[in-house]
Design a protein around this motif. Sequence first.
Motif, PDB file in Angstrom:
ATOM      1  N   ILE B  95      44.959  49.921  47.768  1.00 10.94           N
ATOM      2  CA  ILE B  95      44.947  48.532  48.205  1.00 10.94           C
ATOM      3  C   ILE B  95      45.076  47.605  47.004  1.00 10.94           C
ATOM      4  CG2 ILE B  95      43.665  46.773  49.465  1.00 10.94           C
ATOM      5  CD1 ILE B  95      42.293  48.905  50.999  1.00 10.94           C
ATOM      6  N   PHE B 117      40.221  36.832  46.366  1.00 13.30           N
ATOM      7  CA  PHE B 117      40.153  38.281  46.472  1.00 13.30           C
ATOM      8  C   PHE B 117      39.134  38.878  45.508  1.00 13.30           C
ATOM      9  CE2 PHE B 117      42.756  39.918  49.637  1.00 13.30           C
ATOM     10  CZ  PHE B 117      43.933  39.188  49.738  1.00 13.30           C
ATOM     11  N   LEU B 118      38.797  38.129  44.467  1.00 16.68           N
ATOM     12  CA  LEU B 118      37.824  38.637  43.511  1.00 16.68           C
ATOM     13  C   LEU B 118      36.396  38.556  44.022  1.00 16.68           C
ATOM     14  CD1 LEU B 118      38.934  37.297  40.032  1.00 16.68           C
ATOM     15  CD2 LEU B 118      39.035  39.600  40.895  1.00 16.68           C
ATOM     16  N   LEU B 119      36.161  37.760  45.071  1.00 13.17           N
ATOM     17  CA  LEU B 119      34.790  37.482  45.484  1.00 13.17           C
ATOM     18  C   LEU B 119      33.924  38.711  45.761  1.00 13.17           C
ATOM     19  CD1 LEU B 119      35.104  34.291  47.683  1.00 13.17           C
ATOM     20  CD2 LEU B 119      34.173  34.529  45.410  1.00 13.17           C
ATOM     21  N   PRO B 120      34.429  39.717  46.488  1.00 14.33           N
ATOM     22  CA  PRO B 120      33.524  40.831  46.808  1.00 14.33           C
ATOM     23  C   PRO B 120      32.884  41.447  45.571  1.00 14.33           C
ATOM     24  CG  PRO B 120      35.524  41.040  48.079  1.00 14.33           C
ATOM     25  CD  PRO B 120      35.747  39.909  47.137  1.00 14.33           C
ATOM     26  N   MET B 121      33.623  41.475  44.466  1.00 15.65           N
ATOM     27  CA  MET B 121      33.126  42.140  43.283  1.00 15.65           C
ATOM     28  C   MET B 121      32.057  41.310  42.593  1.00 15.65           C
ATOM     29  SD  MET B 121      35.574  43.449  40.245  1.00 15.65           S
ATOM     30  CE  MET B 121      36.003  41.785  39.814  1.00 15.65           C
ATOM     31  N   MET B 122      32.030  40.025  42.890  1.00 16.14           N
ATOM     32  CA  MET B 122      31.156  39.146  42.134  1.00 16.14           C
ATOM     33  C   MET B 122      29.787  38.998  42.768  1.00 16.14           C
ATOM     34  SD  MET B 122      33.725  36.289  40.980  1.00 16.14           S
ATOM     35  CE  MET B 122      35.204  36.710  40.156  1.00 16.14           C
ATOM     36  N   ILE B 123      29.615  39.576  43.922  1.00 19.52           N
ATOM     37  CA  ILE B 123      28.327  39.425  44.573  1.00 19.52           C
ATOM     38  C   ILE B 123      27.430  40.557  44.129  1.00 19.52           C
ATOM     39  CG2 ILE B 123      27.181  39.302  46.793  1.00 19.52           C
ATOM     40  CD1 ILE B 123      29.699  38.265  47.932  1.00 19.52           C
ATOM     41  N   PRO B 125      25.323  43.615  43.822  1.00 22.22           N
ATOM     42  CA  PRO B 125      25.403  44.807  44.681  1.00 22.22           C
ATOM     43  C   PRO B 125      24.231  44.960  45.635  1.00 22.22           C
ATOM     44  CG  PRO B 125      25.967  45.376  42.439  1.00 22.22           C
ATOM     45  CD  PRO B 125      25.510  43.956  42.407  1.00 22.22           C
ATOM     46  N   ASN B 131      23.854  42.888  53.055  1.00 17.30           N
ATOM     47  CA  ASN B 131      24.842  42.266  53.913  1.00 17.30           C
ATOM     48  C   ASN B 131      25.472  43.293  54.848  1.00 17.30           C
ATOM     49  OD1 ASN B 131      26.145  39.878  54.619  1.00 17.30           O
ATOM     50  ND2 ASN B 131      27.949  40.436  53.432  1.00 17.30           N
ATOM     51  N   TRP B 175      35.322  48.034  49.575  1.00 20.23           N
ATOM     52  CA  TRP B 175      35.422  46.587  49.751  1.00 20.23           C
ATOM     53  C   TRP B 175      34.957  45.861  48.497  1.00 20.23           C
ATOM     54  CZ3 TRP B 175      31.413  42.967  49.704  1.00 20.23           C
ATOM     55  CH2 TRP B 175      31.763  41.678  50.148  1.00 20.23           C
ATOM     56  N   TRP B 177      34.773  46.982  45.351  1.00 15.28           N
ATOM     57  CA  TRP B 177      35.424  47.241  44.065  1.00 15.28           C
ATOM     58  C   TRP B 177      36.938  47.190  44.071  1.00 15.28           C
ATOM     59  CZ3 TRP B 177      32.788  46.362  40.028  1.00 15.28           C
ATOM     60  CH2 TRP B 177      31.405  46.516  40.067  1.00 15.28           C
ATOM     61  N   MET B 178      37.527  46.997  45.230  1.00 15.26           N
ATOM     62  CA  MET B 178      38.975  46.836  45.254  1.00 15.26           C
ATOM     63  C   MET B 178      39.424  45.734  44.298  1.00 15.26           C
ATOM     64  SD  MET B 178      41.709  44.988  46.332  1.00 15.26           S
ATOM     65  CE  MET B 178      40.926  43.743  47.325  1.00 15.26           C
ATOM     66  N   PRO B 179      38.720  44.608  44.237  1.00 15.95           N
ATOM     67  CA  PRO B 179      39.145  43.560  43.304  1.00 15.95           C
ATOM     68  C   PRO B 179      39.261  44.038  41.867  1.00 15.95           C
ATOM     69  CG  PRO B 179      37.487  42.701  44.790  1.00 15.95           C
ATOM     70  CD  PRO B 179      37.580  44.150  45.053  1.00 15.95           C
ATOM     71  N   PHE B 180      38.439  44.994  41.477  1.00 15.79           N
ATOM     72  CA  PHE B 180      38.526  45.509  40.114  1.00 15.79           C
ATOM     73  C   PHE B 180      39.905  46.094  39.866  1.00 15.79           C
ATOM     74  CE2 PHE B 180      37.098  47.447  36.258  1.00 15.79           C
ATOM     75  CZ  PHE B 180      37.751  48.657  36.187  1.00 15.79           C
TER      76      PHE B 180
END
Lengths: 284, 301, 477
Positions: B95, B117-123, B125, B131, B175, B177-180
């Motif tokens: 992805i 798209f970067l948001l998931p990685m910034m929250i 863990p 969540n 979900w 780490w895909m942004p990485f």
Amino acid sequence: MENRRLRARRLFRPNDYLVIFVFVVIALLLILFLSPIFWMLSTAFKDKGEYFTYPPVYLPKKLDFSHFFNGLKLGGAKGIHDTLIVAASTTALSMIIGSLAAYSLGRFRIGGKHLAFWILSIRMMPPVASVLPLFLFYRFLKILDTYEALIITYTIFNLPFAVWMLKGFFEELPKSLEEAALVDGCGRLGAFYKIALPLIAPGLVATALFCFMFSWNEFFFALILCRSKITPVTVVIAGMIGGHEILWAEISAVAAMASIPIIALAIFLQRYLVRGLTLGAVKG
Amino acid sequence: MEKNRRARFSLSIEKRIPVLFVSPCVAVLLAVSIFPFLYSLWLSFNKWELGMGQRSPTFAWLNNYAHLFTDNRFWDSIENMAEVLIFGVGAQFLIGLGLALLLNRPFRGRRWVTTLFLLPMMICPVVVGCNWKMIYNYSYGPLNHILRIIGIGEGLNWLGSTHLALPSIIIADSWEWMPFMMIVLLAGLQSIPVELYEAAKVDGASGWQEFWYITLPSLKTIIIIAILIRMMDTFKLFDLVVLLTQGGPAGASETISYYNYLTGFKFFNMGYAASLAYIQLAVIIVIATFFLRSLRKGEGG
Amino acid sequence: MKMAAIKMFIGLVLVGCLILGGGSSFGQEVVTLTVIGDAGHNLKPFEWYAPIFKEEFGVELKVIGVPFGELYEKEKIEFVAQTGAFDICIVYPKFIGDFAGAGYLLNLDEYASKLGPRMPDVVPGYRDFYCKFGGKLYALPYDGDVLSLYYRKDLFENAEEKAAFKKEFGYELKAPATWDEYLDVAKFFNHKPGEKLAGKTLKTPFYGTAFYGQRDQIYAWWGNRFASMGGIYFNEETMKPAINSKAGVDALENMKAALPYCPPDVLAYGYEELKDIFLNGDAAMVIQWPCVGKKGADPKQSKIVGKIGLAPVPGIMKEGKVYSRALMPCGRVLAIPADSKHPWKAYQVIQWLAVVSSTADVSTPLTGLDPYRFSHFETPEAFEMFPTIEDAKVYLAGIKANMSSGYPEPPIPGSVEYIDALAVNITKALTGEKSSKQALDDAAKEWENITARFDVEKQRKLYQKLIAGWRAAGLWE
């Protein structure tokens, strides 16, 4: 005339279907990836009784900001402050030391493959095994529950990451530009500082962002190495997960607020990440 | 004479630049990591049951490592870990690559889309875990609610079934780490010199040929390093397991890092935990060596 | 009612001041004590009474909150490294064996003789299982957790449902007194959407029951059955595990039989899910902690205010009477590390919390602390979250009944490991991967291995000492 049209073709392939397809795919993926974030944000405004209910509450009854204030009061504010200091320090440290080392490993193959591999292996160490010895070590140095302890710890893990990421970017750079600079009497340091570094700006940006984020979101070492003087935001949030009471809204609220510095950093650094097509044309 | 000395001095520094550049890094890492490494290695050959209040470790030869081989829970957790590595990192990579390619060409609002798209990685863990725990709830979670509205049955037993527990964790982890992958690959794509594409255009290459013969090879190093780093980090996958399933039900989602954590920090069986950690390290080193060798094969190409 | 509570609180404070008048702090230097406990509302009392502690004992408190799930390891690491960083620690009772057995905690008997913690007022189960180790006092009670049976009073009193139940099962519908009745009631009330319940058509599934399925505490739900069926953890002579006895297998079979009447993802249920499935009105009965009763009276958190009944945990028929034991998972006690530099002052603080302010602390909705003293159960007026004092009385009577037949978690060293091995095997039986007998046999084998690693003799002696103390208190056969 010809050149401009060619360039226009490169930028916007005038194939309507492809453009629409690309936008649709991006939009779908955006919805897919952002919906859990939407859920988290809406939870930040929910009141007791709205967390687990059927049908699920997507839009809470009122925009109750009290959870944000409550979260900050419960340690969120100090948490963000402490984590900011730690993350910024370790990122700066890792990027500086790491980029130097990466250049050396990438360009000059110092230490052959073994040195590089040893550096990487440090990051492979499972935290569980290293936490107790580090705890004892820091206790010996009397730096438990201080910024230094966390900064050092995170740098141990960020340095190998920075080195390897940047090494990869340096290796992909064609040597010609630096050779040209050397011929011009630049010196190795100059070649590094004025030519190589700017050329891998996207890589630098990505690496810095990650180093910052890894330190920002780290939990285990933060939990064990700190007591009360330093309270990283991850531990503060975990503290809201009580045995008989989970403060779902405060957790989401503090997480949202804690993400703001990183998001701001990402937006700011984006400029250097996507440099467009002028990248390859930089000349001495 | 002065000029000569200065020239010789700067030349000798020039010669030493490579070593100078790398020394701070080596010094820092050596100073701080040598003690933990050696201490836990030594521990792995000892028996130290803090749970029983054993004050100091007693030497136990290879007992810990021998016990590993008969420990079913260890092997199950390795199996789970392999699943997470293959499917999780795989999904993140595919992805991420797709998105990176899509975002490679400039368009209006690209910067905002990339940031989103970067948001998931910034929250944090921990919060990602909480969540998703809400989302996966069978009766009250939005995921099943939407599935029911669409008409796909009664909803899935995400966290409570042995079949779906690990996939649920994999989905949440992918979900997150895909942004990485996306940003690393995007940075890599952005660094590919435009001249290569222009030359290919002149040669009349098609889009697919451009991708296969220019893009992928140029990205090879970055791809391998990104996948390697993600694999190394996934080995440490811990927060999600704790918050979503606690390794359950019945150990179906117990990963090696969670088992290691239990052994070391709940059971306080320090010697065994250290040996588990070193076995993990050995496995990661093997995987890393494999990846890096394929990297080196491509060099000089 | 509010006035009564305020009056009572003031009264308690005055009494407390009188009791402590002898130790008043004129001219005392102020000492800082470090408190460690699980973060959140349970640390509030330390904040509330800070002025009193400063005034009375010359103590200033530094409170460190640690995430609930990580309190044990944080405390343990600091103890092992002998950092001497804490003066008061909140401990989960199942770790008393671990901490006290390893010598990390201070024996409080000497201080207790100087400043009594009024232990006879503490329900014997809690007092002897959780505050003492090897017959000696190591901790003072702070939060009394015990499992009780909560059920939908309104559904159980509904005429239609009662008639239908009598028709199907041949006896009157009431809160189940035995585990077989529990299964009957669960089966009866389990409905799919579209079926009728108390005259209304259901839009969502209604479950007969639910339980805590997550690994960390699922054993307690098995334990209720196990204990009432006469099970014990170990054979005290040989220290061989006795969890795979007939009682154990029957208990597991009963749990398995209840699965079809539970939500599908019940094996992932933690505290929040268990509370919400009941308070949302989607389950007929659930066994869980005392705080749920208090939350059930809050209209914001509960859709079934006023409809909650509380009964003793089911048991088995023994000689014509119902014999039931209620497990007491979690809980909190206050202990003092052995290397604290100000143990007497620390003791004064915890004695205050355990005696003087305890009624106020366990009855306020601002903490999650639950009652554990007879005097708590005798002051229903303090529990203001209930709509009427009658509700409070019913609630307290139920909790007291369950705590009086309380059964401990295994409080010997290694409790986490024992519990984990048991829990993994219990869930493997529940998912069908192993048969009940096989699962418990495997668990017993793992227990033997754990004991062997720890030193069988040492564990046996500790266990026997524990049993002796419990027997002396009349809590063990």
